[in-house]
Write an enzyme that holds these catalytic residues in place. Structure first.
Site, PDB file in Angstrom:
ATOM      1  N   ASP A   1      30.549 -42.890  23.006  1.00  0.00           N
ATOM      2  CA  ASP A   1      29.438 -43.276  22.123  1.00  0.00           C
ATOM      3  C   ASP A   1      29.817 -44.489  21.288  1.00  0.00           C
ATOM      4  O   ASP A   1      29.467 -44.587  20.114  1.00  0.00           O
ATOM      5  CB  ASP A   1      29.017 -42.113  21.230  1.00  0.00           C
ATOM      6  CG  ASP A   1      27.617 -42.314  20.629  1.00  0.00           C
ATOM      7  OD1 ASP A   1      26.815 -43.073  21.228  1.00  0.00           O
ATOM      8  OD2 ASP A   1      27.332 -41.725  19.583  1.00  0.00           O
TER       9      ASP A   1
ATOM     10  N   ASN B   1      29.591 -47.181  15.104  1.00  0.00           N
ATOM     11  CA  ASN B   1      30.865 -46.472  15.150  1.00  0.00           C
ATOM     12  C   ASN B   1      32.065 -47.409  15.074  1.00  0.00           C
ATOM     13  O   ASN B   1      33.200 -46.982  15.230  1.00  0.00           O
ATOM     14  CB  ASN B   1      30.956 -45.615  16.407  1.00  0.00           C
ATOM     15  CG  ASN B   1      30.022 -44.431  16.353  1.00  0.00           C
ATOM     16  OD1 ASN B   1      29.645 -43.982  15.278  1.00  0.00           O
ATOM     17  ND2 ASN B   1      29.626 -43.934  17.505  1.00  0.00           N
TER      18      ASN B   1
ATOM     19  N   ASP C   1      33.848 -41.614  14.904  1.00  0.00           N
ATOM     20  CA  ASP C   1      32.956 -40.687  15.594  1.00  0.00           C
ATOM     21  C   ASP C   1      33.341 -40.436  17.047  1.00  0.00           C
ATOM     22  O   ASP C   1      32.649 -40.840  17.973  1.00  0.00           O
ATOM     23  CB  ASP C   1      31.503 -41.143  15.492  1.00  0.00           C
ATOM     24  CG  ASP C   1      30.537 -40.050  15.935  1.00  0.00           C
ATOM     25  OD1 ASP C   1      30.993 -38.917  16.215  1.00  0.00           O
ATOM     26  OD2 ASP C   1      29.338 -40.322  16.018  1.00  0.00           O
TER      27      ASP C   1
ATOM     28  N   LYS D   1      29.416 -47.900  19.764  1.00  0.00           N
ATOM     29  CA  LYS D   1      28.245 -48.703  19.394  1.00  0.00           C
ATOM     30  C   LYS D   1      28.542 -49.325  18.043  1.00  0.00           C
ATOM     31  O   LYS D   1      29.509 -48.941  17.377  1.00  0.00           O
ATOM     32  CB  LYS D   1      26.994 -47.830  19.337  1.00  0.00           C
ATOM     33  CG  LYS D   1      27.095 -46.676  18.345  1.00  0.00           C
ATOM     34  CD  LYS D   1      25.892 -45.765  18.430  1.00  0.00           C
ATOM     35  CE  LYS D   1      26.068 -44.555  17.510  1.00  0.00           C
ATOM     36  NZ  LYS D   1      24.947 -43.621  17.653  1.00  0.00           N
ATOM     37  N   PRO D   2      27.747 -50.287  17.600  1.00  0.00           N
ATOM     38  CA  PRO D   2      28.031 -50.935  16.314  1.00  0.00           C
ATOM     39  C   PRO D   2      28.146 -49.961  15.146  1.00  0.00           C
ATOM     40  O   PRO D   2      28.943 -50.190  14.236  1.00  0.00           O
ATOM     41  CB  PRO D   2      26.848 -51.895  16.138  1.00  0.00           C
ATOM     42  CG  PRO D   2      26.454 -52.241  17.538  1.00  0.00           C
ATOM     43  CD  PRO D   2      26.648 -50.947  18.313  1.00  0.00           C
TER      44      PRO D   2
ATOM     45  N   THR E   1      24.474 -42.772  23.073  1.00  0.00           N
ATOM     46  CA  THR E   1      23.306 -43.526  22.630  1.00  0.00           C
ATOM     47  C   THR E   1      22.819 -44.360  23.812  1.00  0.00           C
ATOM     48  O   THR E   1      23.560 -45.215  24.305  1.00  0.00           O
ATOM     49  CB  THR E   1      23.683 -44.410  21.429  1.00  0.00           C
ATOM     50  OG1 THR E   1      24.244 -43.570  20.407  1.00  0.00           O
ATOM     51  CG2 THR E   1      22.460 -45.135  20.884  1.00  0.00           C
TER      52      THR E   1
END
Length: 161
Positions: A55, A60, A73, A57-58, A96
């Site tokens: 997961d 995290n 995360d 992504k920006p 996501t």
């Protein structure tokens, strides 16, 4: 050298790359010092800890007060030896959708390639202000049938590498 302290979940008021992206994208030059450490964190997670984040992504990717990058995360992370996700069960998906690799979206076994795809989608958003295929829903698997717009088309000052 990257260690476990770079990948454990963080607590506190540390801004994420997503929060920094609220401008609508971050300047190119200040972004480059974070790129190497982000790749090193993933390399450590894959080679040493033997886990896939799943997961990335920006939201995290955290930037500490002293400018150090941290990845947070790991709640849906999977070991490279998992045959299926502990969270979703056999054939399910977690993550996501805008940052999920095609194989992750199809519920395939976790792989470092999933994180590398998510890294690319995160970098794309950092440079252009939007994920490669925009905000997508889990059922929109057709997005992989076309190439996303070149970053330089969305933001002309992005170099063509």
């Amino acid at each position: 050298m990257v260690g476990a302290e770079e990948i454990y979940p963080l607590v506190g008021n540390i801004p994420s790359l997503a929060r920094l992206l609220g401008v609508p994208y971050i300047p190119i030059t200040p972004f480059f010092p974070w790129l190497g450490p982000l790749c090193e964190v993933l390399d450590y997670a894959h080679r040493e800890a033997r886990i896939v984040h799943r997961d990335l992504k920006p939201g995290n990717v955290m930037i500490s007060q002293d400018g150090k990058l941290k990845v947070a995360d790991f709640g849906i992370a999977a070991t490279l030896t998992d045959t299926h996700s502990r969270v979703t069960g056999q054939g399910g998906t977690s993550g996501t959708p805008a940052y999920m690799s095609p194989q992750q979206a199809r519920g395939k076994r976790p792989s470092p390639l999933d994180d590398i795809y998510a890294l690319g989608a995160t970098l794309y958003e950092a440079l252009t202000g939007a994920p490669p295929y925009g905000q997508v829903l889990p059922y929109q698997s057709g997005r992989y049938k076309r190439d996303p717009a070149a970053p330089s088309r969305r933001r002309p000052e992005v170099p063509i590498w």
